[in-house]
Design a protein around this motif. Structure first.
Motif: not given
Length: 819
Positions: A263-284
């Protein structure tokens, strides 16, 4: 059932088949149409009527019209073309969506079927492989090879584990650039010909992934199994209706078994992916939760908290939430360390005082538990100054509208044995979390009441189940502070009992209304600048601690107790503190960011100093010494550092100067007063889940109420009694008068009916006003029961009379004895 080599079935075979499958001809046609156009997703399917099969009866793909005609023919001629999937490994079991119909079919026949076994050699997915497959399919106008590729690759852990990898310093990592390019090419194809195969493949994959993660097989073998999760989550269609129905929920359910390090690795990867990736995932994720809730006619927490689709999405959303915090602006590690040291000492002093006064041990006290993932990441929501995604985007309206807080609070108290939304507060709005705080305070009140009764039975002393304050209106502060001091010096836990207030010489039972008036009156006096405890800033219209106050620390402790009691008893106050006070109450120290709300002019000046492009020392000629006037007009100087008078501010040390200036102003100068205030506040709230549930902005709303002055919302939520309804002439006149009032008169009306002129948390709709008929037309004034928000209104025969009587009542209603 007799079946020939072409799959032809006898006339007698169709009836039991249809009976078993319970499918109409229309449903069978639709099913066969999908098989002919999209296939089943199995790489080695031998059903010649399945587009996934290498034995497909046509060398090229069929057009939609051809497929429709062929599907009708198959049904009309009673040819059974179901694909039976008998997997030989756990990873490739039949999907839940097809297993029941498949079993029913195979019980009746041995018709054309396929037995799929994992291929012996597998080529990992890559952008090049997908491009080549697309080109080949276009060349032959047959998409079956692409469908087989997608179905085979996305259904098997070992294939995806090796897909889209790149070598980076000998560590195999996921090539997100190649992955996204491949998805762009795939999903630019018309008609999404492989969607059905992809859905089935992900569902199959999820079954095996859940088992391997649950027993730590896959993660221990290769921690890079996290790449599989990223590959699926990055699908641009993962939040579409086809996937939300089954594939996405099943996949998220499997991901919940990922160990903490994963889970920690996933979060750190999400951080590197940036805002738009996080927002798209959040929307889904938001879409999935909302769809699952609204698709049911009746919901409640017993279903909401136990629906794996919803809880799995909420758990994944927590990872996105932490990524948003870490990817945004955070307090510096140095500041976090200093705050931890400072407030650990301060909180320990509060706990030691309570323990010594109650003769209890630390083991008797409930400690809030931090989220293990937050600890592993080293992130606290309070440390975030500016998250990548605003916190309000994480709130789900469907959850807040549906959640039964009494049930969820019970799950929360089970200490992690059941899923609770209180443990995922980013999903909840302030009003819902305030309800959780209400249940928590009532549970603690009942606990203190039981303890008082038990103590009286054992010791034979007088049992005092409530915290009772008896005060005189003309000696309000003295009486209240003396009684509260006696209470917390005798037993601080008495502050957690339910509060009852009585005004000496006045009749009335406190069911909430008297307490509201008491808090309003005492805060007016305490925050009167003439009283000297606080100073008022006319520009910001806010109060700040008076560093030159003659009041001792005990007085500030008692003010903190009053603020805590107001929250604990769900009472709104008219208290105007800058936001930094609420941040400090929750364990933060004031920084230059906080000056924006507390001292805006100074904030602007310091920002100009920090951004000045000239020679700071020569142009400003400022040393590390501050000067201010006390309440008597005397000049008081303070050196920010040793030798401050001889140390001038330069371009190199100006940040140090600003930090020391702000630290002195917001922390050191009022440290004695604030620490006492903090102690009093936490003597009431120390065991509540406030810090884990609320942001400082939300704590301010708990204290001061909402800014949402929406009278229409109050009208829509109002109930009527005694013969009135929304169509009554008097009621129509009442709302016409109210909407045409000045804001001050509207606040007086709110004060008249509820005991407070503050808007409740969640807006005026939460007030739940009741207007009851109080007899026929007369000259009597309207009256109210402030404890229950009930307005008693005579049935006035005209608008002018109602307006005159109502305004007179709300203008001269101060004092419980007049209501």
């Amino acid at each position: 059932m007799e079946v020939d080599e072409q799959g032809e079935a006898s006339d007698s075979a169709l009836s039991p088949l249809e009976t078993k499958l319970q499918k109409s001809p229309k449903e069978l046609i639709e099913q066969y149409f999908k098989l002919l156009t999209q296939g089943c997703g199995n790489a080695v399917c031998s059903n010649k009527y399945c587009a996934s099969s290498a034995h497909f009866y046509k060398r090229t793909s069929v057009s939609p019209n051809e497929a429709a005609i062929e599907a009708i023919r198959l049904v009309k001629q009673k040819i059974a073309v179901e694909c039976t999937v008998a997997r030989e490994t756990m990873v490739t079991q039949p999907t839940p969506s097809t297993s029941s119909s498949t079993d029913a079919f195979t019980q009746q026949s041995s018709s054309v079927s396929c037995k799929a076994t994992p291929p012996s050699t597998v080529t990992p997915l890559s952008h090049t492989l997908i491009l080549d497959t697309i080109k080949e399919c276009k060349k032959h106008e047959n998409w079956s090879e692409l469908v087989r590729l997608i179905g085979r690759s996305f259904s098997q852990i070992d294939v995806l584990l090796q897909s889209f990898r790149k070598e980076d310093d000998s560590n195999s990592t996921l090539d997100m650039t190649s992955l996204q390019a491949a998805y762009t090419d795939l999903f630019s194809l018309s008609d999404n010909i492989f969607t059905s195969a992809l859905c089935n493949a992900i569902t199959t994959l999820s079954t095996g992934l859940a088992i391997e993660l649950q027993y730590r097989i896959a993660y221990e073998r290769d921690p890079k199994i996290v790449n599989i999760i990223l590959i699926i989550l990055s699908l641009p269609v993962i939040g579409s209706p086809e996937f939300i129905e089954q594939a996405y929920p099943e996949f998220l359910k499997a991901v919940t078994y990922l160990p903490l390090q994963g889970q920690k690795t996933l979060v750190q990867t999400f951080v590197r992916m940036g805002k738009e990736y996080q927002r798209s995932l959040l929307f889904s994720l938001q879409t999935l939760i909302t769809v699952k809730i609204v698709s049911h006619d009746e919901w409640g927490s017993r279903h909401l908290n136990n629906d794996d689709s919803i809880t799995s999405a909420a758990k994944m959303m927590k990872l996105v939430y932490y990524a948003s915090l870490l990817g945004g602006e955070m307090d510096t590690p140095e500041m976090q360390f200093r705050e931890k040291e400072h407030y650990t000492i301060l909180k320990k002093s509060v706990q030691e005082f309570i323990q010594s006064a109650t003769e209890s041990t630390g083991k008797d006290r409930a400690e809030s538990k931090e989220d293990p993932l937050a600890l592993a990441l080293g992130v606290k929501p309070l440390d975030s100054r500016n998250a990548l995604i605003p916190r309000h985007e994480f709130i789900n309206s469907a959850v807040n509208d549906t959640l039964e807080m009494d049930v969820d609070f019970t799950y929360f108290r089970s200490e992690g044995k059941r899923f609770s939304f209180i443990s995922h507060p980013f999903l909840l709005n302030t009003a819902t979390k305030n309800l959780a705080l209400y249940y928590d305070s009532r549970v603690r009140m009942l606990s203190e009441r039981r303890s008082a009764i038990l103590s009286s039975l054992i010791s034979g002393g007088q049992h005092v189940p409530n915290l009772r304050l008896r005060v005189r209106r003309d000696h309000l502060i003295d009486d209240a502070l003396v009684e509260l001091e006696v209470a917390y010096m005798d037993n601080p836990n008495d502050l957690k009992k339910q509060l009852y207030v009585e005004f000496e010489g006045e009749q009335g039972i406190d069911e909430g209304g008297v307490s509201k008036e008491f808090f309003q009156l005492i805060t007016e006096e305490i925050f009167n600048p003439d009283f000297g405890m606080f100073v008022y800033d006319a520009d910001t219209r806010q109060f700040w601690f008076n560093p030159d106050s003659f009041e001792n620390e005990a007085q500030f402790t008692l003010v903190g107790i009053l603020l805590g009691l107001a929250i604990y008893n769900n009472i709104i106050l008219d208290v105007r503190f800058p936001m930094v006070i609420y941040r400090k109450l929750m364990g933060k120290l004031g920084t230059i960011h906080d000056l924006r709300s507390s001292h805006p002019v100074l904030h602007s000046s310091l920002q100009q100093l920090l951004e000045y492009e000239g020679d700071v020392e020569e142009d400003f000629m400022t040393s590390f010494v501050l000067s201010r006037k006390n309440m008597f007009g005397e000049i008081i100087s303070h050196s920010l550092k040793e030798g401050g008078a001889e140390t001038f501010v330069t371009n190199d040390n100006r940040k140090e100067y600003c930090d020391m200036y702000v630290d002195y102003l917001l922390n050191q100068m009022v440290e004695k007063q604030f620490n006492a205030f903090y102690k009093g506040f936490h003597m009431v709230t120390d065991e509540s889940p406030m810090e884990s549930l609320f942001t400082p902005e939300e704590v301010e709303e708990l204290v001061c109420g909402s800014d949402d002055w929406d009278l229409q919302a109050m009208e829509n939520s109002t109930e009527y009694d005694g013969g009135f309804d929304s169509e009554s002439e008097t009621i129509k006149h009442f709302w016409e008068v109210v909407h045409n009032m000045s804001v001050e008169d509207q606040k007086r009306l709110l004060q008249f009916v509820s005991g407070s002129d503050r808007v409740p948390v969640g807006g005026l709709a939460k007030l739940k006003l009741v207007i009851a008929k109080n007899g026929p037309d007369s000259d009597r004034l309207p009256t109210s029961h402030t404890c229950f928000n009930v307005l008693l209104l005579p049935d006035y025969n005209n608008l002018e009379k109602l307006k005159e009587r109502l305004l007179l009542a709300i203008t001269h209603a101060k004092g419980f004895g007049m209501l």
